[in-house]
Design a protein around this motif. Structure first.
Motif, PDB file in Angstrom:
ATOM      1  N   VAL A 180       0.738  -1.137  -0.167  1.00 46.70           N
ATOM      2  CA  VAL A 180      -0.409  -0.012  -0.327  1.00 46.70           C
ATOM      3  C   VAL A 180       1.075   1.343   0.036  1.00 46.70           C
ATOM      4  N   VAL A 181       1.863   1.407   0.720  1.00 41.66           N
ATOM      5  CA  VAL A 181       3.141   2.277   0.810  1.00 41.66           C
ATOM      6  C   VAL A 181       2.913   2.645  -0.591  1.00 41.66           C
ATOM      7  N   ASN A 182       3.552   1.508  -1.317  1.00 37.01           N
ATOM      8  CA  ASN A 182       4.225   1.573  -2.243  1.00 37.01           C
ATOM      9  C   ASN A 182       3.614   2.195  -3.401  1.00 37.01           C
ATOM     10  N   MET A 183       2.344   1.521  -3.387  1.00 34.29           N
ATOM     11  CA  MET A 183       1.476   2.391  -4.259  1.00 34.29           C
ATOM     12  C   MET A 183       0.762   3.713  -4.639  1.00 34.29           C
ATOM     13  N   THR A 184       1.077   4.007  -2.785  1.00 30.30           N
ATOM     14  CA  THR A 184       0.369   5.754  -2.271  1.00 30.30           C
ATOM     15  C   THR A 184       1.464   6.445  -3.060  1.00 30.30           C
ATOM     16  N   GLU A 185       3.127   5.940  -3.018  1.00 29.72           N
ATOM     17  CA  GLU A 185       4.152   6.626  -2.592  1.00 29.72           C
ATOM     18  C   GLU A 185       3.813   7.079  -4.565  1.00 29.72           C
ATOM     19  N   LYS A 186       3.839   6.290  -5.633  1.00 29.69           N
ATOM     20  CA  LYS A 186       3.917   6.286  -7.013  1.00 29.69           C
ATOM     21  C   LYS A 186       2.278   6.765  -7.047  1.00 29.69           C
ATOM     22  N   ASN A 189       3.923  10.802  -6.661  1.00 22.17           N
ATOM     23  CA  ASN A 189       5.390  10.947  -7.141  1.00 22.17           C
ATOM     24  C   ASN A 189       3.960  11.161  -8.549  1.00 22.17           C
ATOM     25  N   ASN A 190       2.681  10.704  -8.756  1.00 21.84           N
ATOM     26  CA  ASN A 190       2.304  11.216  -9.961  1.00 21.84           C
ATOM     27  C   ASN A 190       1.140  12.295  -9.740  1.00 21.84           C
ATOM     28  N   GLY A 191       0.967  13.252  -8.664  1.00 24.38           N
ATOM     29  CA  GLY A 191       0.478  14.206  -7.850  1.00 24.38           C
ATOM     30  C   GLY A 191      -1.216  13.515  -7.568  1.00 24.38           C
ATOM     31  N   LEU A 192      -1.143  12.371  -7.418  1.00 25.00           N
ATOM     32  CA  LEU A 192      -2.810  11.528  -7.508  1.00 25.00           C
ATOM     33  C   LEU A 192      -3.538  11.776  -6.205  1.00 25.00           C
ATOM     34  N   CYS A 193      -2.226  11.736  -5.573  1.00 24.29           N
ATOM     35  CA  CYS A 193      -2.285  12.026  -3.530  1.00 24.29           C
ATOM     36  C   CYS A 193      -2.118  13.083  -2.682  1.00 24.29           C
ATOM     37  N   SER A 194      -2.531  13.533  -1.497  1.00 22.34           N
ATOM     38  CA  SER A 194      -1.941  14.605  -0.751  1.00 22.34           C
ATOM     39  C   SER A 194      -0.291  13.733  -0.262  1.00 22.34           C
ATOM     40  N   ASN A 196      -0.134  14.169   2.980  1.00 21.79           N
ATOM     41  CA  ASN A 196      -0.341  13.464   4.284  1.00 21.79           C
ATOM     42  C   ASN A 196      -0.729  11.604   3.841  1.00 21.79           C
ATOM     43  N   GLU A 197      -1.674  11.636   2.744  1.00 18.77           N
ATOM     44  CA  GLU A 197      -2.120  10.596   3.018  1.00 18.77           C
ATOM     45  C   GLU A 197      -0.976   9.479   2.915  1.00 18.77           C
ATOM     46  N   LEU A 198      -0.051   9.956   1.766  1.00 16.91           N
ATOM     47  CA  LEU A 198       1.353   9.112   2.114  1.00 16.91           C
ATOM     48  C   LEU A 198       1.896   8.772   4.045  1.00 16.91           C
ATOM     49  N   LEU A 199       2.273  10.226   4.550  1.00 19.03           N
ATOM     50  CA  LEU A 199       2.484   9.857   5.503  1.00 19.03           C
ATOM     51  C   LEU A 199       1.865   9.430   6.457  1.00 19.03           C
ATOM     52  N   ASN A 200       0.143   8.781   6.770  1.00 10.72           N
ATOM     53  CA  ASN A 200      -0.869   8.849   7.003  1.00 10.72           C
ATOM     54  C   ASN A 200      -0.130   6.818   6.996  1.00 10.72           C
ATOM     55  N   GLU A 201       0.083   6.255   5.498  1.00 12.20           N
ATOM     56  CA  GLU A 201       0.086   4.984   5.110  1.00 12.20           C
ATOM     57  C   GLU A 201       0.825   4.446   6.087  1.00 12.20           C
ATOM     58  N   ARG A 202       2.397   5.274   5.850  1.00 10.80           N
ATOM     59  CA  ARG A 202       3.487   5.110   6.335  1.00 10.80           C
ATOM     60  C   ARG A 202       3.893   4.626   7.505  1.00 10.80           C
ATOM     61  N   SER A 401      -9.801   0.248  -6.648  1.00 11.68           N
ATOM     62  CA  SER A 401      -8.853   0.320  -7.178  1.00 11.68           C
ATOM     63  C   SER A 401      -8.327  -1.106  -6.181  1.00 11.68           C
ATOM     64  N   LYS A 402      -7.195  -1.487  -6.727  1.00 13.60           N
ATOM     65  CA  LYS A 402      -6.248  -2.593  -6.135  1.00 13.60           C
ATOM     66  C   LYS A 402      -5.536  -1.882  -4.481  1.00 13.60           C
ATOM     67  N   LEU A 403      -5.692  -0.738  -4.527  1.00 15.25           N
ATOM     68  CA  LEU A 403      -4.789   0.020  -3.556  1.00 15.25           C
ATOM     69  C   LEU A 403      -6.495  -0.385  -2.408  1.00 15.25           C
ATOM     70  N   ASN A 404      -7.783   0.314  -2.718  1.00 14.49           N
ATOM     71  CA  ASN A 404      -8.462  -0.281  -1.855  1.00 14.49           C
ATOM     72  C   ASN A 404      -8.953  -1.755  -1.890  1.00 14.49           C
ATOM     73  N   GLU A 405      -8.891  -2.602  -2.241  1.00 15.65           N
ATOM     74  CA  GLU A 405      -8.584  -3.618  -2.200  1.00 15.65           C
ATOM     75  C   GLU A 405      -8.357  -4.042  -0.991  1.00 15.65           C
ATOM     76  N   MET A 406      -6.618  -3.695  -1.094  1.00 16.05           N
ATOM     77  CA  MET A 406      -5.982  -4.171  -0.172  1.00 16.05           C
ATOM     78  C   MET A 406      -6.690  -3.600   1.032  1.00 16.05           C
ATOM     79  N   LYS A 407      -6.382  -2.765   1.078  1.00 17.63           N
ATOM     80  CA  LYS A 407      -7.272  -2.101   2.401  1.00 17.63           C
ATOM     81  C   LYS A 407      -7.949  -2.724   3.422  1.00 17.63           C
ATOM     82  N   GLU A 408      -9.362  -2.806   2.005  1.00 20.63           N
ATOM     83  CA  GLU A 408     -10.501  -4.103   2.752  1.00 20.63           C
ATOM     84  C   GLU A 408      -9.848  -5.313   3.719  1.00 20.63           C
TER      85      GLU A 408
END
Length: 447
Positions: A180-186, A189-194, A196-202, A401-408
């Motif tokens: 999840v952290v790796n995908m959130t970093e991507k 980097n692509n400007g698709l999230c803030s 804070n969202e990345l820091l929360n996942e870390r 998304s795969k990201l949300n599926e992993m969070k579930e």
């Protein structure tokens, strides 16, 4: 080897033999209700090697020997004390006007002395009766040791199973959260999230790793405690069953308060009150006179005719009354101390009754709570599994998304962890109830 030497050899060999586990206190039939062969084998090793159980067994043996020691006062005492005396020439001896010439003489004294306290007041009998009560108290202490040591081992054993299962699920969470952290970093980097969202996942990843480290530490501690109880000086991992295979007896909704009659602490306090009551009777008899029957037979005065002649034979017998007229108040103080001890023992017994009832009630409350919590946990887990199933369906058709599926999936693993804890808590409540009723089958208590 003579018969005497052989008997002495056998006697000392018997003393050197290690104590064996007391089959009467094992209660393996009860622990078979958990349907765990690995646990049953561990319990056999526990009863064979645990040092606390051996210490309790030796205390029981000491109390048993003390009965023999006290009982010896009810029997005659005999001793053989030979004496060799050589009298040399010395100064002139006078008895009044009579002068005794100088002389030399060899005396050999071969007496057998015997004495017996006539137990008119039954004091020695009561002392032996008190020692027997002390032996019964030691028996209950040993039984309590078996209940406590066994229950502690079983509780730690199942906590080890729980911790091992929590480690597996937490490791899964760490692995998924790392993705999840790796995908959130991507995404970042692509400007698709803030940020804070990345820091929360870390942060969630670090918290999961921290939890995993604590679980690994707790597993090592539990493993060390189990090895200590088993009497093993190693660092090997204690073998245990899987979480999915655990099974344990059901708990009743209510148990009569009379079930506490099997508790060793209650029986011990009752025996102690009885023992002190006997001790009071013993102390009372200290105020009465005692009568010692004594006597000896033997030979004395070595002469030309030899020792064993009629003129060298000596014997006597008599009764020695003894009555302590004044002891500075010591006997009266001893009587009062013992009397107060008896009153204290009555209070101890009443307190033990109340404490036992409280512990039984607390155990019943715990079993009801853990049973209800497990029921709720099962429902929550069922809901979460359904939610994750729906998430997978959405992911498969492209609506998630795969990201949300992993969070579930992480949410499902967290719920499973709560379920694991609820399951083991419910199991351990059966052990707590087993202790509260005195180490017997609480589903088949003979009232």
């Amino acid at each position: 080897m003579t018969i005497k030497k052989f008997l002495i050899f056998v006697f000392f060999i018997t003393l050197a033999l290690p104590v064996k586990a007391n089959v009467a206190y094992m209660n393996l039939d009860w622990w078979k209700n958990y349907n765990d062969e690995i646990l049953n084998q561990h319990l056999l090793d526990l009863y064979e090697n645990n040092h606390d159980l051996k210490i309790a067994a030796y205390k029981t043996k000491q109390a048993k020997e003390n009965i023999i020691l006290i009982g010896a006062n009810q029997l005659p005492q005999a001793s053989f004390t030979p004496e060799f005396v050589q009298t040399f020439k010395g100064s002139t001896h006078r008895f009044g006007d009579i002068e005794i010439p100088q002389y030399t003489q060899t005396n050999i004294l071969l007496p057998i002395e015997a004495s017996y306290e006539i137990d008119i007041w039954g004091q020695n009998y009561l002392n032996k009766k008190s020692a027997k009560k002390q032996k019964e108290i030691a028996d209950e202490d040993e039984r309590a040791a078996y209940i406590y040591i066994t229950s502690s081992f079983v509780a730690n054993y199942y906590n080890l199973i729980k911790t091992d299962e929590l480690i597996k699920t937490t490791q899964n969470i760490v692995d998924i959260q790392s993705q999840v952290v790796n995908m959130t970093e991507k995404k970042y980097n692509n400007g698709l999230c803030s940020i804070n969202e990345l820091l929360n996942e870390r942060q969630l990843l670090l918290e999961s790793k921290n939890k995993l480290n604590k679980l690994v530490e707790n597993k090592k501690i539990l493993n060390n405690e189990l090895l200590n109880l088993l009497g093993e000086n190693t660092d090997q991992e204690v073998k245990h069953s899987d979480f999915e295979s655990i099974n344990y007896p059901n708990t009743p909704d209510s148990i009569s308060a009379l079930a506490i009659k099997n508790r060793p602490d209650l029986i011990k306090s009752e025996k102690y009150a009885q023992k002190v009551g006997i001790d009071v009777r013993v102390v009372k008899r200290d105020f009465l006179p005692k009568f010692i029957l004594y006597g000896n037979i033997g030979f004395n005065a070595y002469n030309k005719g030899g020792i064993f002649n009629s003129n060298t034979f000596m014997s006597n017998v008599g009764i020695l009354p003894r009555w302590d007229i004044f002891s500075g108040g010591a006997k009266l103080a001893k009587y009062r101390i013992t009397k107060y001890e008896y009153k204290k023992s009555e209070e101890i017994y009443q307190k033990t009754v109340l404490d036992s009832i409280q512990e039984l009630n607390n155990a019943l409350v715990q079993t009801k709570t853990t049973k209800e919590n497990l029921k709720i946990s099962n429902e929550i887990l069922s809901i979460e599994e359904q939610k994750y199933c729906n998430a997978q369906k959405k992911y498969n058709v492209g609506n998630l998304s795969k990201l949300n599926e992993m969070k579930e999936q992480i949410n499902l693993l967290l719920i499973k962890q709560h379920h694991i804890s609820a399951e083991i808590d419910d199991l351990i409540s059966t052990i707590t109830l087993y202790n509260a009723v005195g180490g017997v089958d609480y589903n088949n208590i003979d009232l």
